[in-house]
Scaffold this active site. Structure first.
Site, mmCIF file in Angstrom:
data_model
loop_
_atom_site.group_PDB
_atom_site.id
_atom_site.type_symbol
_atom_site.label_atom_id
_atom_site.label_comp_id
_atom_site.label_asym_id
_atom_site.label_seq_id
_atom_site.Cartn_x
_atom_site.Cartn_y
_atom_site.Cartn_z
ATOM 1 N N HIS B 185 45.753 -22.024 49.603
ATOM 2 C CA HIS B 185 46.216 -20.646 49.774
ATOM 3 C C HIS B 185 47.358 -20.469 48.778
ATOM 4 C CE1 HIS B 185 47.020 -17.144 52.606
ATOM 5 N NE2 HIS B 185 48.073 -17.123 51.821
ATOM 6 N N HIS B 187 49.865 -18.542 46.158
ATOM 7 C CA HIS B 187 50.499 -17.275 45.842
ATOM 8 C C HIS B 187 50.758 -17.193 44.351
ATOM 9 C CE1 HIS B 187 52.050 -15.740 49.984
ATOM 10 N NE2 HIS B 187 50.768 -15.955 49.952
ATOM 11 N N CYS B 218 55.875 -10.737 48.316
ATOM 12 C CA CYS B 218 56.545 -11.956 48.734
ATOM 13 C C CYS B 218 57.809 -11.564 49.491
ATOM 14 C CB CYS B 218 56.895 -12.808 47.518
ATOM 15 S SG CYS B 218 57.743 -14.332 47.950
ATOM 16 N N ASN B 227 50.058 -12.913 47.316
ATOM 17 C CA ASN B 227 48.693 -13.428 47.324
ATOM 18 C C ASN B 227 47.969 -13.254 45.988
ATOM 19 O OD1 ASN B 227 48.146 -14.316 50.094
ATOM 20 N ND2 ASN B 227 48.566 -12.189 50.639
#
Lengths: 315, 277
Positions: B185, B187, B218, B227
């Protein structure tokens, strides 16, 4: 060294193309003194090479009309290269007269692109470069070669690697020192690389420079996969040079609203993280980026700058 | 701005038509903490649940879990972190204590045959602690996997990692958790997401989290992005010849819809370029 263990080069030379490629693709005409100030600031960051301007007719590229003034107006820091674009012999002579000590020529791996961009075939453009390369050789002036559309053409679509290698070989034979793979559409280099499994042969028997402008992802993939492999001529391949543009200046003239150049800050951030030495101070580059974005009244395209300037924290 | 329930439902329904197999629908957390997710029950009950698609929801505790199941959830997620300070700041307890809370959820989920996905935050760095050791990430991941999470999603919460640190972290984690049970995951706060994902794929990870239009900034860096955009990820996978089953154009259209509804620009570069594809 962390970078060595993972098969990465120890050092990558960053060529800053913001003042030329970046500004050329910005709509707002930047005053000469701002251009000079930008370049002077970049000269203090540790960047080893900064592409200053383009000696092209102001009819075609109004942004670069002040090439003479910029060239003679900038500070020349020892150890920093200041290449300029010279599309033909006339531009070359003009550049030398203005004090240039390194020049670049621009080819394309796509006939359509060549025709649309400089109104001649690839063959014809090579003939023009030959004149430049010859004169440059006589004067001991290094010549850098750009190959546009290495991964895709806005008019032709897919470009075969063999075509790029062919152009590259052609340039090499004429002592054009560096092959630059310009990913004009910012497609993922990993695409071509993975799928076709070919590496571009760069320079015979020497650790060459493949320069790449793309996203940090493509850049990483290229530098991590290419290092140390032998080319078909018994030479060792490696990526040693990456082009980028401060604040990610320069949109894409072929896709309205899209971004273009990868941001120098983001590339350096990645290379710092990887333990690859660049000699560049990230913070001072961010400051230069902040300067030019303020002058252009635009937001930066650098994610690192976006993340850092708002909180005041630098990593 | 809080997004109206019908918009959320429409977004999820559009995503369901793109070929995506897993769509995180909502969070059963107290609206006091996360007002945006206050309509969790309505969303869960309002969406079209297409066969073959999973609609996991976040459940930070037993209460949330029970509410989720009552609303029809068939899969849940729990959130851990590899940083003590982050855990303290976020949910006011230690990592150890947070895992004890999750144990309740795990027990209930097991009894109800509900799969649980575990998230580990701050795997490549923490906004408070700074550097995070790969060993710590491996330790927390192992604990959550042993507790019964079927998959561990490793989150670079502040997007600070680079391919080198991703490699180092995954190497450590893969000693404790099989790669088939791992997801990343990433960013894109520092523009490194796709590079980090690429490295993860090269190491065998085959599950990647992403957000349509790159939604979600963020919270730790004002104005920064968060993301990675699903469109940009799918574009890269297509180029690599990796099958994802996702129709990129439908995805782009979905991103356009939600950005219009939110009156904001997309964070997806692919969408921005409106490429000839």
């Amino acid at each position: 060294q962390e970078s060595q263990a993972s098969g990465l080069p120890e050092y990558i030379k960053i060529v800053e193309v913001g003042p030329r490629d970046g500004l050329q693709n910005e709509k707002v005409i930047v005053p000469t003194d701002i251009k000079i100030e930008l370049i002077n600031r970049l000269s203090r960051t540790g960047l080893p090479a900064i592409e200053v301007t383009s000696f092209v007719s102001s009819k075609w590229v109004p942004q670069m009309a002040d090439h003479k003034e910029v060239m003679s107006g900038i500070e020349r820091h020892p150890g920093v290269q200041y290449p300029v674009l010279t599309p033909n012999l006339q531009g070359f002579h003009s550049a030398i007269a203005a004090g240039a000590t390194e020049v670049s020529v621009f080819g394309a791996a796509s006939e359509s692109f060549s025709k649309m961009n400089i109104n001649c075939s690839i063959e014809e453009s090579i003939e023009k470069f030959e004149e430049v390369a010859k004169s440059a050789r006589n004067m001991n002036i290094p010549v850098r070669g750009y190959v546009s559309c290495a991964l895709g053409c806005p008019y032709e679509g897919n470009i075969i690697p063999a075509k790029v290698a062919e152009l590259n070989a052609f340039l090499n034979k004429r002592s054009v020192l560096t092959l630059l793979l310009a990913d004009t559409l910012d497609e993922q280099f990993a695409t071509v690389f993975f799928k076709k499994g070919t590496l571009f042969r760069i320079k015979e028997k020497k650790l060459q420079d493949i320069t790449f402008c793309g996203s940090p992802a493509s850049c990483y993939h290229l530098i991590s996969q290419c290092i140390g492999r032998e080319d078909s001529f018994g030479g060792i391949m490696g990526v040693a040079v990456v082009d980028s543009s401060v604040a990610g200046l320069g949109g894409c003239p072929y896709a309205k609203g899209a971004t273009g150049n990868v941001a120098t800050e983001d590339v350096i951030y990645m290379l710092n993280g990887l333990g690859v030495n660049t000699g560049v101070n990230l913070y001072t580059v961010m400051e230069a980026g902040n300067f030019i974005c303020t002058a252009l009244n635009k937001k930066t395209n650098s994610k690192v700058a976006q993340a850092s300037f708002n909180t005041g924290t630098i990593n | 701005t809080v997004v109206p329930t019908p918009v959320k439902i429409n977004l999820i329904n559009m995503l369901s038509e793109t070929g995506l197999q897993v769509i995180e629908a909502t969070s059963f957390v107290s609206p006091k903490w996360v007002p945006q997710m206050a309509d969790h029950t309505e969303v869960m009950q309002g969406i079209n649940k297409l066969p073959g698609i999973s609609y996991p929801v976040l459940t930070p505790n037993l209460k949330g879990f029970q509410a989720a199941v009552a609303a029809g959830a068939k899969e849940v997620s729990i959130f851990g972190a590899a940083s003590e300070l982050f855990t303290k700041k976020n949910i006011n307890c230690s990592i150890e204590e947070s895992l004890e809370r999750f144990d309740e959820v795990m027990t209930a989920a097991r009894a109800a045959n509900i799969p649980v996905r575990g998230y580990v935050s701050c795997v490549l760095g923490c906004p408070y602690e700074g550097k995070i050791s790969a060993a710590k990430v491996a330790e927390v991941s192992k604990k959550m996997y042993s507790m019964g999470c079927y998959e561990i999603s490793l989150g670079d919460t502040i997007g600070i990692g680079t391919p080198g640190s991703m490699k180092e972290m995954l190497t450590a984690v893969m000693k404790e958790v099989p790669v088939g049970a791992l997801a990343v995951h990433c960013h894109d706060t520092y523009g490194q997401a796709l590079a980090n994902i690429l490295v993860a794929l090269q190491m065998g990870v085959s599950v990647v989290d992403a957000s349509v239009a790159g939604l979600g900034g963020c919270p730790y860096a004002q104005g920064a992005s968060g993301n990675v955009a699903t469109e940009d990820l799918v574009y890269m996978l297509n180029g690599l010849g990796i099958h994802s089953g996702v129709d990129l154009q439908k995805l782009i259209d979905t991103g356009t819809f939600i950005c219009n509804a939110l009156n904001r620009r997309t964070n997806s570069k692919v969408s921005q370029a409106s490429c000839r594809l």
